[in-house]
Design an enzyme around this catalytic site. Structure first.
Site, PDB file in Angstrom:
ATOM      1  N   LYS A 159      20.887 -75.114 -49.686  1.00 40.02           N
ATOM      2  CA  LYS A 159      22.328 -75.133 -49.384  1.00 40.02           C
ATOM      3  C   LYS A 159      23.038 -76.112 -50.307  1.00 40.02           C
ATOM      4  O   LYS A 159      22.462 -77.126 -50.693  1.00 40.02           O
ATOM      5  CB  LYS A 159      22.522 -75.527 -47.919  1.00 40.02           C
ATOM      6  CG  LYS A 159      23.959 -75.440 -47.441  1.00 40.02           C
ATOM      7  CD  LYS A 159      24.034 -75.340 -45.926  1.00 40.02           C
ATOM      8  CE  LYS A 159      25.478 -75.390 -45.464  1.00 40.02           C
ATOM      9  NZ  LYS A 159      25.642 -75.017 -44.071  1.00 40.02           N
ATOM     10  N   TRP A 198      15.529 -74.264 -42.433  1.00 41.49           N
ATOM     11  CA  TRP A 198      16.764 -74.795 -43.001  1.00 41.49           C
ATOM     12  C   TRP A 198      17.098 -76.076 -42.251  1.00 41.49           C
ATOM     13  O   TRP A 198      17.084 -76.089 -41.021  1.00 41.49           O
ATOM     14  CB  TRP A 198      17.931 -73.802 -42.853  1.00 41.49           C
ATOM     15  CG  TRP A 198      19.227 -74.472 -43.191  1.00 41.49           C
ATOM     16  CD1 TRP A 198      19.658 -74.856 -44.423  1.00 41.49           C
ATOM     17  CD2 TRP A 198      20.222 -74.928 -42.253  1.00 41.49           C
ATOM     18  NE1 TRP A 198      20.858 -75.505 -44.323  1.00 41.49           N
ATOM     19  CE2 TRP A 198      21.235 -75.569 -43.009  1.00 41.49           C
ATOM     20  CE3 TRP A 198      20.362 -74.863 -40.877  1.00 41.49           C
ATOM     21  CZ2 TRP A 198      22.365 -76.140 -42.416  1.00 41.49           C
ATOM     22  CZ3 TRP A 198      21.488 -75.423 -40.279  1.00 41.49           C
ATOM     23  CH2 TRP A 198      22.482 -76.040 -41.047  1.00 41.49           C
ATOM     24  N   ASP A 218      30.633 -68.107 -42.992  1.00 39.15           N
ATOM     25  CA  ASP A 218      29.897 -67.124 -42.195  1.00 39.15           C
ATOM     26  C   ASP A 218      30.789 -66.081 -41.535  1.00 39.15           C
ATOM     27  O   ASP A 218      30.640 -65.781 -40.351  1.00 39.15           O
ATOM     28  CB  ASP A 218      28.993 -67.830 -41.168  1.00 39.15           C
ATOM     29  CG  ASP A 218      27.803 -68.502 -41.833  1.00 39.15           C
ATOM     30  OD1 ASP A 218      27.023 -67.797 -42.491  1.00 39.15           O
ATOM     31  OD2 ASP A 218      27.655 -69.738 -41.715  1.00 39.15           O
ATOM     32  N   ASP A 263      23.392 -63.233 -41.553  1.00 39.13           N
ATOM     33  CA  ASP A 263      23.708 -64.546 -41.002  1.00 39.13           C
ATOM     34  C   ASP A 263      25.220 -64.766 -41.018  1.00 39.13           C
ATOM     35  O   ASP A 263      25.772 -65.173 -42.025  1.00 39.13           O
ATOM     36  CB  ASP A 263      22.990 -65.636 -41.830  1.00 39.13           C
ATOM     37  CG  ASP A 263      23.223 -67.031 -41.269  1.00 39.13           C
ATOM     38  OD1 ASP A 263      23.708 -67.142 -40.126  1.00 39.13           O
ATOM     39  OD2 ASP A 263      22.916 -68.013 -41.967  1.00 39.13           O
ATOM     40  N   GLU A 303      15.324 -72.304 -46.973  1.00 41.58           N
ATOM     41  CA  GLU A 303      16.716 -71.946 -47.288  1.00 41.58           C
ATOM     42  C   GLU A 303      17.441 -73.156 -47.875  1.00 41.58           C
ATOM     43  O   GLU A 303      17.531 -74.204 -47.234  1.00 41.58           O
ATOM     44  CB  GLU A 303      17.414 -71.468 -46.003  1.00 41.58           C
ATOM     45  CG  GLU A 303      18.876 -71.100 -46.182  1.00 41.58           C
ATOM     46  CD  GLU A 303      19.516 -70.579 -44.890  1.00 41.58           C
ATOM     47  OE1 GLU A 303      18.923 -70.750 -43.802  1.00 41.58           O
ATOM     48  OE2 GLU A 303      20.616 -69.998 -44.964  1.00 41.58           O
ATOM     49  N   HIS A 360      25.694 -70.214 -49.636  1.00 42.55           N
ATOM     50  CA  HIS A 360      25.170 -71.556 -49.908  1.00 42.55           C
ATOM     51  C   HIS A 360      25.233 -71.986 -51.357  1.00 42.55           C
ATOM     52  O   HIS A 360      24.432 -72.800 -51.801  1.00 42.55           O
ATOM     53  CB  HIS A 360      23.731 -71.648 -49.402  1.00 42.55           C
ATOM     54  CG  HIS A 360      23.642 -71.694 -47.910  1.00 42.55           C
ATOM     55  ND1 HIS A 360      22.509 -72.047 -47.230  1.00 42.55           N
ATOM     56  CD2 HIS A 360      24.581 -71.438 -46.962  1.00 42.55           C
ATOM     57  CE1 HIS A 360      22.739 -72.004 -45.930  1.00 42.55           C
ATOM     58  NE2 HIS A 360      23.986 -71.626 -45.745  1.00 42.55           N
ATOM     59  N   HIS A 398      19.670 -64.305 -46.737  1.00 39.12           N
ATOM     60  CA  HIS A 398      20.628 -64.311 -45.642  1.00 39.12           C
ATOM     61  C   HIS A 398      21.901 -63.722 -46.221  1.00 39.12           C
ATOM     62  O   HIS A 398      22.526 -64.340 -47.083  1.00 39.12           O
ATOM     63  CB  HIS A 398      20.924 -65.736 -45.160  1.00 39.12           C
ATOM     64  CG  HIS A 398      20.003 -66.207 -44.088  1.00 39.12           C
ATOM     65  ND1 HIS A 398      20.132 -67.431 -43.484  1.00 39.12           N
ATOM     66  CD2 HIS A 398      18.935 -65.602 -43.495  1.00 39.12           C
ATOM     67  CE1 HIS A 398      19.185 -67.560 -42.564  1.00 39.12           C
ATOM     68  NE2 HIS A 398      18.439 -66.471 -42.550  1.00 39.12           N
ATOM     69  N   ASP A 438      20.868 -67.771 -49.189  1.00 34.79           N
ATOM     70  CA  ASP A 438      21.994 -67.375 -48.338  1.00 34.79           C
ATOM     71  C   ASP A 438      23.199 -67.345 -49.265  1.00 34.79           C
ATOM     72  O   ASP A 438      23.478 -68.343 -49.947  1.00 34.79           O
ATOM     73  CB  ASP A 438      22.146 -68.425 -47.217  1.00 34.79           C
ATOM     74  CG  ASP A 438      23.337 -68.184 -46.298  1.00 34.79           C
ATOM     75  OD1 ASP A 438      24.447 -67.928 -46.812  1.00 34.79           O
ATOM     76  OD2 ASP A 438      23.179 -68.300 -45.068  1.00 34.79           O
ATOM     77  N   ASP A 466      31.269 -72.001 -46.824  1.00 31.60           N
ATOM     78  CA  ASP A 466      30.205 -71.262 -46.139  1.00 31.60           C
ATOM     79  C   ASP A 466      30.660 -70.907 -44.726  1.00 31.60           C
ATOM     80  O   ASP A 466      30.132 -71.408 -43.745  1.00 31.60           O
ATOM     81  CB  ASP A 466      28.946 -72.149 -46.109  1.00 31.60           C
ATOM     82  CG  ASP A 466      27.783 -71.455 -45.439  1.00 31.60           C
ATOM     83  OD1 ASP A 466      27.722 -70.218 -45.481  1.00 31.60           O
ATOM     84  OD2 ASP A 466      26.930 -72.164 -44.866  1.00 31.60           O
TER      85      ASP A 466
END
Ligand code: RNT
Ligand code: ZN
Length: 415
Positions: free
Chosen positions: A224, A181, A292, A322, A222, A258, A282, A255, A290
């Protein structure tokens, strides 16, 4: 066996589900545990700020500052989440001995030998991530850089990581997922979008060109949609990543933070599975961006788990988590997210997918909705408690006591 479990077992039997088998299968679900929840994504190879458009917020005391502290914390989390785990490392977690230091383009397997011993002693495989952020050369673009020197530096980093990934696979006897990524992107409207993307594709080709054992290392890419400071254009967009992975035969990684907030990864899994032998995830929780956040047992987490199980392709799906929260006890954050994902998997495994599918195929949508909703209040919590007991990990009501004791005895000393 508790009598609550006995009753639950009977309820599920009536649905045609064997809770004993589910408990065993759940234990085998291999979840890659990200090392970076323990230290706010800092790593050990730099003292700088976290960069790359990702951010931790909060300064709860007790952050792991050394490899030993991080390993101790991982051990604690492993005591609190039952089941199979892989260790997911980033390149910035290299461990240099006796004042040695080498830059990202020169790291070698030996800088990860302590992690290998750690993983082997615990019977864990290792996944790996080159670190294309938190570095002086990651000020602007990395693999997409127009500066040949910088681009070449990061290509060498990717190649070094590929060799380290192969070393992990050889040492642990388990395949290593190496996820690429990059944060490359533009804050404002770029003049040239195709140039950076062309350079990114070329850099990836150069990384992969050194050759590696595809049975041992699964390279994932990955995508995004945007990052902080990269709002207008992300070089590694969803379309870029899909085109690249499918044309080069590597593995897509999605993810769920993303994408645009109304897009759902749970709906993307089946499409990607049709065109890719393997996929990687993820799992995270995005709040408005995003962000997390720690994974909750929310609808989308449950739907992702459902898609994994209902696809019948669980062995083709590399699952990693993640998220990073520095505002609460980090051991708790780590554990709650892991356990929530595993609970989502349990619920998915306790679902009569074949019956539901039949209702859908026969167009009996009223019954389908009704059964889907009824199943939500089935006693999966009693199966979960039994699962925890059999794994020798705390049940929910014992969990905080364990975490609080570790905070008092271990974390408090990290002034
Ligand atoms: C960032 C990506 C990436 C990172 C980790 C630390 O937006 O999600 O996976 O979170 O590599
Ligand atoms: Zn991610």
């Amino acid at each position: 066996m508790s009598c609550a479990y006995e009753l639950a077992k009977k309820r599920y039997e009536a649905l045609g589900i064997d809770t004993e088998k589910v408990i065993n299968d759940l234990r085998d679900v291999n979840v890659a545990m990200h090392c970076w929840q323990g230290d706010d994504v800092k790593g050990f190879d730099n003292d700088g700020e976290l960069s790359g458009g990702i951010q931790t917020t909060g300064n709860y005391p007790g952050r792991a500052r050394t490899p030993d502290e991080l390993m101790a914390d991982i051990d604690k989390v492993l005591e609190l989440d039952g089941g199979t785990h892989k260790l997911n490392l980033h390149a910035c977690y290299a461990i240099f001995e006796d004042g040695e230091f080498c830059d990202r383009d020169a790291i070698e397997p030996k800088h990860f030998s302590k992690w290998v011993s750690f993983a082997k002693e615990r019977g864990m495989g290792i996944d790996f991530n080159p670190t294309f952020f938190s570095h002086p050369k990651a000020d602007g673009l990395t693999l997409a850089s127009p500066d040949e020197e910088i681009r070449a530096f990061w290509v060498r980093h990717g190649q070094a990581c590929l060799r380290i990934s192969e070393y992990f696979a050889n040492q642990t006897g388990m395949p290593c997922v190496m996820n690429i990524w990059i944060p490359d992107g533009f804050k404002d409207i770029p003049a040239d979008r195709i140039g950076p993307r062309e350079r990114f594709a070329r850099s990836l080709d150069e990384i992969l060109s050194i050759g590696y054992d595809k049975e041992k290392v699964y390279v994932t890419l990955e995508s995004k949609v945007f990052g902080i400071g990269f709002e207008s254009c992300t070089v590694g967009s969803a379309e870029f990543a899909m085109g690249y992975v499918l044309s080069r035969g590597i593995v897509p990684l999605m993810d769920n933070g993303h994408y645009h907030p109304t897009e759902l990864v749970s709906d993307k899994i089946s499409s990607m599975l049709l065109f890719s032998k393997k996929i990687a995830l993820h799992v995270t929780r995005a709040v408005r961006w995003d962000s997390d956040h720690v994974i909750r047992l929310d609808d989308e987490t449950r739907e992702i788990a459902k898609e994994i199980v209902a696809s019948g392709r669980i062995n083709d799906i590399a699952i990693a988590l993640d998220y990073f929260d520095a505002s609460i006890n980090r051991i708790a954050a780590w554990t709650i997210g892991l356990r929530n994902f595993r609970k989502a998997m349990l619920i998915a495994m306790l679902t009569p997918h074949a019956d539901l599918k039949r209702l859908q195929d026969e167009g009996r949508m009223t019954e389908l909705m009704l059964l889907q909703e009824e199943i939500k209040s089935y006693p999966w919590g009693d199966v979960w408690d039994e699962y925890c007991r059999r794994c020798g990990v705390p049940t929910g009501d014992e969990l905080y006591g364990e975490i609080e004791r570790y905070e008092r005895e271990v974390l408090a000393a990290r002034a």
